[in-house]
Design an enzyme around this catalytic site. Structure first.
Site, short mmCIF file in Angstrom:
data_model
loop_
_atom_site.label_atom_id
_atom_site.label_comp_id
_atom_site.label_asym_id
_atom_site.label_seq_id
_atom_site.Cartn_x
_atom_site.Cartn_y
_atom_site.Cartn_z
N ALA A 1 0.70 -1.22 0.12
CA ALA A 1 0.03 -0.01 -0.05
C ALA A 1 0.82 1.41 0.04
O ALA A 1 0.38 2.35 -0.39
CB ALA A 1 -0.98 0.07 1.13
N THR A 2 1.83 1.26 0.62
CA THR A 2 2.96 2.61 0.69
C THR A 2 3.15 2.72 -0.85
O THR A 2 2.95 4.03 -1.18
CB THR A 2 4.03 2.27 1.60
N ASN B 1 -6.65 3.11 11.11
CA ASN B 1 -5.69 1.90 11.83
C ASN B 1 -5.64 1.99 13.18
O ASN B 1 -4.64 1.30 14.01
CB ASN B 1 -4.71 2.24 10.83
N GLN C 1 -6.38 -1.22 5.85
CA GLN C 1 -7.05 -1.91 7.00
C GLN C 1 -8.46 -2.52 6.96
O GLN C 1 -8.87 -3.51 7.46
CB GLN C 1 -7.11 -0.78 8.28
N SER D 1 -2.56 -3.93 1.01
CA SER D 1 -1.29 -4.69 0.98
C SER D 1 -1.90 -5.88 1.52
O SER D 1 -2.78 -6.15 2.58
CB SER D 1 -0.74 -3.91 2.17
N HIS E 1 -0.14 -8.26 3.32
CA HIS E 1 -0.08 -8.63 4.51
C HIS E 1 -0.63 -8.21 5.76
O HIS E 1 -0.74 -8.68 6.80
CB HIS E 1 1.50 -8.30 4.97
N THR F 1 9.82 -8.01 -13.38
CA THR F 1 9.37 -9.35 -13.00
C THR F 1 8.36 -9.43 -11.84
O THR F 1 8.87 -9.12 -10.73
CB THR F 1 10.60 -10.33 -13.06
N CYS G 1 4.16 2.24 12.02
CA CYS G 1 4.58 3.32 11.16
C CYS G 1 4.88 4.59 11.59
O CYS G 1 5.65 5.46 11.03
CB CYS G 1 3.71 3.50 9.84
#
Length: 376
Positions: free
Chosen positions: A69-70, A148, A177, A195, A197, A233, A317
């Site tokens: 996401a960043t 978040n 989130q 994201s 993760h 790739t 973060c």
């Protein structure tokens, strides 16, 4: 060890890891290669792309895969500000945004008119303030779908309807989130970022989803991967794992959330009468934000860590920043409440035993701190 810092990152699911390993072993080819292995890999890539769009209800949008996401936030925010500056200068952002949004936009502070949309005491974007700030000079609006820090869900669908009357405005939503926790209507969103993760996928995979791919300039030049927008790739194993993780996290989501509601309430009910503790209002069942008033959040986090309970202060973060958390400040908390705050974040696998251990650990630390604490 009991892990309750899932808003920072989640443990990859067994199914996601199985997909990652299987693709790594059997379809390790470059998706741009024209041999049979490459073509099979390319078909799997497109299947994952389509599955993610379908799961999010965004089949009329386009998607490019990123590292997370960043990166996605940087791509879309930098690109849209630079593209739209000739049409206007005002950018509207909620007070609740992640640093990967705010810090990017503040890089353009000498070129734009940055305005923050007010927040209600419930932790939701103030729609009246949004409407008051909207005019023909606004070129971009960026809103986080699910906060978040406290887990408040933003009225994305309603905001989208409001912005339809402003043709210049590009509507960006950071759904990092929200994905895997709540299903929202993103049909009127121009760009969405996420994201893997955060919803039980592996790190290093994310997505930028846009209504019109033509507005995105190429960000990495090379072999023409990802529709020519992001050459290099692709990380096919992580992408396939992301699609699998999203599908599984969305399965029976209402039942999963109902179970977490009960666990969330157990914590809140236990500490409801503690006069030296402040618990923020409940929104998403995945979040509890509470403060040991008079202490520092870092002290509480470290003390819980010694007991084998992993939580965080604000977000991973910004946890090393000395500034007061912007979300807790925006909803009207005092400085001592903000400084003593910790964030507890559940996952879909959080068990009642975990929550019982959490309650016991919080009680232990509360008693240890004793006279350091004071009433709210």
């Amino acid at each position: 060890m009991i892990y309750l810092d899932n808003a920072a990152t989640t443990k990859p699911s067994k199914e996601a890891l199985q997909s990652f390993n299987q693709v790594s072993e059997t379809l390790f080819y470059n998706t741009a290669s024209i041999h049979t292995g490459g073509r099979e890999s390319a078909r799997l890539l497109e299947a994952a792309r389509g599955q993610i769009l379908k799961e999010l209800g965004m089949i009329n949008h386009s998607l490019i895969f990123t590292s997370g996401a960043t990166e996605s936030n940087n791509i879309i925010l930098r690109g849209m500000i630079e593209r739209k500056l000739k049409f206007g200068k005002t950018v509207l952002v909620s007070e609740l945004e992640h640093p990967s949004v705010v810090n990017v936009i503040e890089q353009y502070k000498d070129q734009i008119n940055l305005k923050f949309i007010k927040t209600t005491q419930q932790g939701v974007v103030d729609l009246d303030d949004l409407k008051a700030k909207l005019d023909d000079d606004v070129i971009l609006v960026s809103i986080m779908a699910l906060n978040n820090i406290i887990g408040s869900v933003q009225p994305i669908e309603e905001i989208g309807r409001i912005l339809k009357y402003y043709n210049k405005v590009y509507f960006h939503v950071d759904a990092t989130q929200a994905v895997g926790k709540v299903k929202l209507n993103y049909s009127d969103v121009d760009a969405l970022t996420l994201s893997a993760h955060k919803f039980y996928g592996v790190k290093g995979a994310g997505a930028l989803i846009v209504k019109d791919m033509n507005v995105i300039d190429a960000i990495l030049l090379g072999g023409g991967h990802e529709k020519g927008k992001r050459s290099g790739t692709v990380n096919l194993p992580a992408i396939v794992a992301m699609a699998k993780a999203l599908r599984i996290s969305n399965e029976n989501l209402e039942e999963k959330n109902d179970r977490l509601e009960k666990l969330n309430d157990l914590v809140r009910e236990h500490f409801n009468t503690y006069k030296k503790m402040k618990i923020q209002k409940k929104h998403s069942p995945y979040f509890i934000n509470l403060s040991f008033v008079g202490a520092k959040g870092e002290i509480v986090v470290n003390a819980l860590s010694e007991l084998g309970l992993y939580v965080s202060t604000t977000s991973a973060c910004t946890s090393k920043s000395n500034e007061l958390n912007e979300t807790l400040f925006a909803i009207g908390n005092r400085a001592d409440v903000i400084e003593g705050s910790i964030r507890i974040s559940f996952s879909q696998s959080t068990a009642s035993e975990d929550v019982n251990a959490l309650i016991k650990g919080l009680d232990t630390v509360y008693n240890q701190l004793g006279d350091i604490l004071h009433e709210v």
